[in-house]
Design a protein around this motif. Structure first.
Motif, PDB file in Angstrom:
ATOM      1  N   LEU B  81       0.709  -1.355   0.044  1.00  0.00           N
ATOM      2  CA  LEU B  81      -0.184   0.040  -0.146  1.00  0.00           C
ATOM      3  C   LEU B  81       0.632   1.115   0.071  1.00  0.00           C
ATOM      4  O   LEU B  81       0.724   2.171  -0.839  1.00  0.00           O
ATOM      5  CB  LEU B  81      -0.833   0.125   0.974  1.00  0.00           C
ATOM      6  N   ASP B  82       2.040   1.458   0.821  1.00  0.00           N
ATOM      7  CA  ASP B  82       2.854   2.338   0.990  1.00  0.00           C
ATOM      8  C   ASP B  82       3.606   2.872  -0.192  1.00  0.00           C
ATOM      9  O   ASP B  82       3.726   4.013  -0.662  1.00  0.00           O
ATOM     10  CB  ASP B  82       3.862   2.276   2.295  1.00  0.00           C
ATOM     11  N   LEU B  83       3.987   1.456  -0.881  1.00  0.00           N
ATOM     12  CA  LEU B  83       4.842   1.796  -2.226  1.00  0.00           C
ATOM     13  C   LEU B  83       3.869   2.256  -3.132  1.00  0.00           C
ATOM     14  O   LEU B  83       4.222   3.049  -4.011  1.00  0.00           O
ATOM     15  CB  LEU B  83       5.570   0.365  -2.445  1.00  0.00           C
ATOM     16  N   LEU B  84       2.830   1.658  -3.246  1.00  0.00           N
ATOM     17  CA  LEU B  84       1.730   2.210  -4.242  1.00  0.00           C
ATOM     18  C   LEU B  84       1.357   3.607  -4.105  1.00  0.00           C
ATOM     19  O   LEU B  84       1.317   4.299  -5.110  1.00  0.00           O
ATOM     20  CB  LEU B  84       0.544   1.330  -4.314  1.00  0.00           C
ATOM     21  N   VAL B  85       1.041   4.161  -2.906  1.00  0.00           N
ATOM     22  CA  VAL B  85       0.981   5.609  -2.682  1.00  0.00           C
ATOM     23  C   VAL B  85       2.130   6.469  -3.116  1.00  0.00           C
ATOM     24  O   VAL B  85       1.883   7.514  -3.733  1.00  0.00           O
ATOM     25  CB  VAL B  85       0.265   5.564  -1.247  1.00  0.00           C
ATOM     26  N   ALA B  86       3.068   5.962  -2.601  1.00  0.00           N
ATOM     27  CA  ALA B  86       4.261   6.873  -2.885  1.00  0.00           C
ATOM     28  C   ALA B  86       4.709   6.910  -4.286  1.00  0.00           C
ATOM     29  O   ALA B  86       5.156   7.826  -4.857  1.00  0.00           O
ATOM     30  CB  ALA B  86       5.745   6.075  -2.165  1.00  0.00           C
ATOM     31  N   LEU B  87       4.376   5.793  -4.978  1.00  0.00           N
ATOM     32  CA  LEU B  87       4.372   5.724  -6.636  1.00  0.00           C
ATOM     33  C   LEU B  87       3.560   6.555  -7.368  1.00  0.00           C
ATOM     34  O   LEU B  87       4.109   7.500  -8.124  1.00  0.00           O
ATOM     35  CB  LEU B  87       4.446   4.209  -7.053  1.00  0.00           C
ATOM     36  N   VAL B  88       2.197   6.600  -6.722  1.00  0.00           N
ATOM     37  CA  VAL B  88       1.293   7.356  -7.366  1.00  0.00           C
ATOM     38  C   VAL B  88       1.621   8.904  -7.465  1.00  0.00           C
ATOM     39  O   VAL B  88       1.466   9.678  -8.080  1.00  0.00           O
ATOM     40  CB  VAL B  88      -0.013   7.037  -6.950  1.00  0.00           C
ATOM     41  N   LEU B  89       2.067   9.250  -5.958  1.00  0.00           N
ATOM     42  CA  LEU B  89       2.311  10.564  -5.621  1.00  0.00           C
ATOM     43  C   LEU B  89       3.593  11.207  -6.279  1.00  0.00           C
ATOM     44  O   LEU B  89       3.634  12.383  -7.056  1.00  0.00           O
ATOM     45  CB  LEU B  89       2.647  10.838  -4.263  1.00  0.00           C
ATOM     46  N   ALA B  90       4.500  10.260  -6.638  1.00  0.00           N
ATOM     47  CA  ALA B  90       5.642  10.692  -7.512  1.00  0.00           C
ATOM     48  C   ALA B  90       5.197  10.602  -8.901  1.00  0.00           C
ATOM     49  O   ALA B  90       5.715  11.771  -9.739  1.00  0.00           O
ATOM     50  CB  ALA B  90       6.726   9.671  -7.340  1.00  0.00           C
ATOM     51  N   ILE B  91       4.399   9.983  -9.443  1.00  0.00           N
ATOM     52  CA  ILE B  91       3.983  10.202 -10.839  1.00  0.00           C
ATOM     53  C   ILE B  91       3.279  11.434 -10.937  1.00  0.00           C
ATOM     54  O   ILE B  91       3.413  12.340 -11.828  1.00  0.00           O
ATOM     55  CB  ILE B  91       3.135   9.033 -11.230  1.00  0.00           C
ATOM     56  N   LEU B  92       2.318  11.799 -10.079  1.00  0.00           N
ATOM     57  CA  LEU B  92       1.561  13.067 -10.073  1.00  0.00           C
ATOM     58  C   LEU B  92       2.498  14.140 -10.033  1.00  0.00           C
ATOM     59  O   LEU B  92       2.619  15.150 -10.653  1.00  0.00           O
ATOM     60  CB  LEU B  92       0.810  13.326  -8.917  1.00  0.00           C
ATOM     61  N   LEU B  93       3.512  14.194  -9.122  1.00  0.00           N
ATOM     62  CA  LEU B  93       4.564  15.092  -9.128  1.00  0.00           C
ATOM     63  C   LEU B  93       5.397  15.343 -10.087  1.00  0.00           C
ATOM     64  O   LEU B  93       6.005  16.449 -10.664  1.00  0.00           O
ATOM     65  CB  LEU B  93       5.531  14.976  -7.742  1.00  0.00           C
ATOM     66  N   ASN B  94       5.435  14.382 -10.986  1.00  0.00           N
ATOM     67  CA  ASN B  94       6.348  14.317 -12.150  1.00  0.00           C
ATOM     68  C   ASN B  94       5.541  14.857 -13.461  1.00  0.00           C
ATOM     69  O   ASN B  94       6.425  14.900 -14.342  1.00  0.00           O
ATOM     70  CB  ASN B  94       7.053  13.032 -12.450  1.00  0.00           C
ATOM     71  N   GLN B  95       4.479  15.313 -13.269  1.00  0.00           N
ATOM     72  CA  GLN B  95       3.801  15.878 -14.580  1.00  0.00           C
ATOM     73  C   GLN B  95       3.780  17.155 -14.885  1.00  0.00           C
ATOM     74  O   GLN B  95       3.155  17.925 -15.164  1.00  0.00           O
ATOM     75  CB  GLN B  95       2.098  15.473 -14.220  1.00  0.00           C
TER      76      GLN B  95
END
Lengths: 295, 300
Positions: B81-95
């Motif tokens: 769960l934490d890895l998924l949330v971290a990845l999603v947040l990182a993808i959002l920030l990378n936009q």
């Protein structure tokens, strides 16, 4: 529409023809909505913390809970901080953290440089061993280390919490070695040709080049020592030797229903880390980036 | 030849602090703890060799199985769960969003705070009656669990709290995403790849080394989870490990055995079982990594 927006569109256009423009705009909106929504979720605990710290003892137990206190009880901070000797705890925490920073920066810089620059038999294996130690859960070493420090007569002193820092830490050695590897050896060779010894070259030529990495190590070891709970819990018995983390944990146990005071104490214990973070955010991010991606 | 000798000596001199520390503070204790696992030892009298008795006792020890269950339960849910949330947040920030630094700061901030302070804050947030989380759930007409006050919601409480601290992982993912060469995406677009396909065939393989690193560190972290368990469990249940030991994490059990009850031999045996579990999981992830971790230039 701002020029920056226009530029983004201009960039996006050739990649996504016709319908892409609407799609891009909608997806950007979704991205912002998600970011703002998540940000609010991440910030609410902070808001709740501060507002709780400012409520009166009656208001903290209002059901259903309310956001804003009617009377802002600034006195909570004073009450919380004088209920236990927090100044003493803070002093102990600062001593431990500062000594850890010095110990880690000095020892890890030496060790990392040794691994990065010198060829010696067993170097590869020793470096693998160093990396492998990061994977040992510290619970495995806890009991024998405790016995060792107990036999040395170090229990209830700050020594078990500070001396180990002078023997390097795998994580920081790894981080610094990655940095040292990026320095062209010609720089050191030139200094050596000028007659500087290895140590002098190390201090005058190499170290100034890795200042950002040293800063990252300093910050991480401060954070590690400041936030540590398990080691102080095990090694310190005498309340006058407690760290802030131990003190806060005890505070919760002693005042277990006075949540306004507990939150006030929590705010104060969080503050130093927050200040350091805002002052040195760049180094936090660079340090993590380096260890996480170049592994 | 002489130069080579000198270089080797200098090298050893530079790494000597770690070498000494490794022998005294890691290797020594590592071996000692293996030996202590076969003894009865309470710090006051000399260790008494009792063979495999500690390990036999572990198999029958209800606390051991409970702590194993609690820890696996926490790890299985919190790490992905934490890895998924971290990845999603990182993808959002990378936009290429505006205020990226501000968002990044907000998401990262909780991760640097003292775990004791975070645990105490969440203890209050999760208060079933006066806490803010149940207030929100109530407004949304969602069920309001009793969190740490009931055994079945104790581990979920820790999982919920862990999401707040994904900042460090998010930063590593973000760095990984920023390292993905733009040309790969451009090539994918020319080939007509959809957003999802770009993610699946370009982004994910390129950041798989970061995912691998985070997964290993996350597993080790979950299995040595202590401070929050100690601080939050303290108020609940007779032993400070949650109601009915529902918050008895593995590391907390070791602490209780070793430092509260002074069964240091038994605690060492428990620690070695933990070591083997973590070793096994790490090896499993390593072994599987050839299937899903992509290192540039290796395949293709």
């Amino acid at each position: 529409m701002t020029p920056q927006r226009l530029k983004l569109h201009a960039k996006a256009l050739p990649m996504k023809p016709s319908s892409g423009r609407v799609g891009t705009r909608v997806s950007r909106l979704v991205v912002y909505l998600l970011l703002i929504g998540t940000s609010i979720c991440f910030l609410i605990p902070f808001v709740w913390l501060i507002l709780s710290a400012l409520k009166s003892s009656d208001e903290i137990f209002v059901f259903p809970p309310v956001w804003l206190p009617k009377h802002w009880e600034w006195g909570n901070f004073g009450k919380a901080l004088t209920a236990l000797p927090f100044a003493r705890y803070a002093l102990n925490s600062i001593i431990i953290a500062v000594v850890n920073v010095i110990g880690n920066v000095v020892s890890c810089a030496f060790v990392a440089y040794g691994f990065a620059r010198f060829r010696f038999p067993g170097r590869r294996i020793l470096f693998m061993v160093l990396l492998a130690t990061m994977m040992i859960p510290n619970q495995v070493l806890l009991v024998p280390q405790f016995i060792l420090f107990h036999d040395l007569g170090w229990i209830n002193t700050l020594l078990p919490l500070t001396v180990p820092a002078f023997f390097g830490s795998a994580f920081y050695v790894f981080l610094l070695r990655q940095f040292f590897m990026t320095i062209p050896p010609e720089l050191e060779e030139a200094a050596m040709l000028d007659g500087a010894g290895s140590l002098r070259t190390f201090f005058t030529v190499v170290l100034p080049l890795v200042k950002p990495a040293l800063t990252a190590v300093a910050i991480f070891s401060f954070q590690g020592a400041w936030n540590d709970f398990l080691a102080p819990l095990i090694y310190l018995n005498d309340p006058s030797k407690f760290t802030l983390q131990l003190g806060l944990s005890q505070f919760q146990g002693t005042f277990h229903t006075e949540w306004n005071l507990i939150m006030a104490a929590t705010v104060v214990v969080m503050l130093p880390m927050l200040v350091i973070f805002f002052a040195a955010q760049r180094y936090f991010i660079e340090g993590i980036t380096l260890t996480g991606t170049k592994g | 030849m002489k130069m080579k000798h000198r270089e080797a000596l200098l090298g050893y001199a530079y790494i000597s602090p770690w070498l000494i520390g490794f022998v005294v503070l890691t290797l020594g204790p590592f071996v000692a703890s293996f030996y202590l696992g076969f003894t009865q030892y309470n710090l006051l009298t000399a260790p008494k060799f009792i063979g495999l008795q500690n390990y036999i006792h572990i198999l029958k020890d209800h606390d051991f199985w409970q702590s194993l269950y609690v820890t696996f339960y926490y790890a299985i849910f919190s790490v992905p769960l934490d890895l998924l949330v971290a990845l999603v947040l990182a993808i959002l920030l990378n936009q290429k969003v505006r205020f990226m630094r501000l968002f990044r700061t907000i998401f990262y901030l909780p991760a640097i705070l003292p775990p004791v302070a975070v645990a105490i804050l969440w203890n209050w947030i999760l208060n079933p009656q006066y806490g803010i989380l149940n207030r929100f759930l109530g407004i949304l007409h969602l069920p309001q669990p009793q969190w740490l006050v009931t055994p079945q919601w104790t581990v979920p409480s820790f999982i919920v709290m862990s999401v707040w601290g994904v900042g460090t992982w998010m930063i590593t993912f973000l760095a990984g995403l920023q390292d993905v060469p733009r040309s790969l995406y451009e090539a994918a677009v020319i080939d007509g790849a959809s957003v999802w396909k770009k993610f699946w065939y370009v982004t994910l393989p390129m950041i798989s080394p970061v995912l691998f690193f985070n997964l290993i560190m996350g597993l080790i972290g979950a299995f040595s989870y202590f401070t929050q368990a100690f601080v939050m469990g303290a108020g609940y249940g007779g032993r400070g490990a949650g109601i009915n030991n529902a918050g008895l994490f593995y590391a907390l059990n070791i602490y209780i055995q070793g430092f509260t009850e002074l069964n240091m031999g038994y605690a060492s045996a428990l620690a070695w079982v933990l070591f083997f579990i973590v070793l096994l999981l790490t090896l499993l992830v390593f072994k599987s990594s050839s299937l899903w971790v992509y290192y540039g230039g290796e395949k293709e």
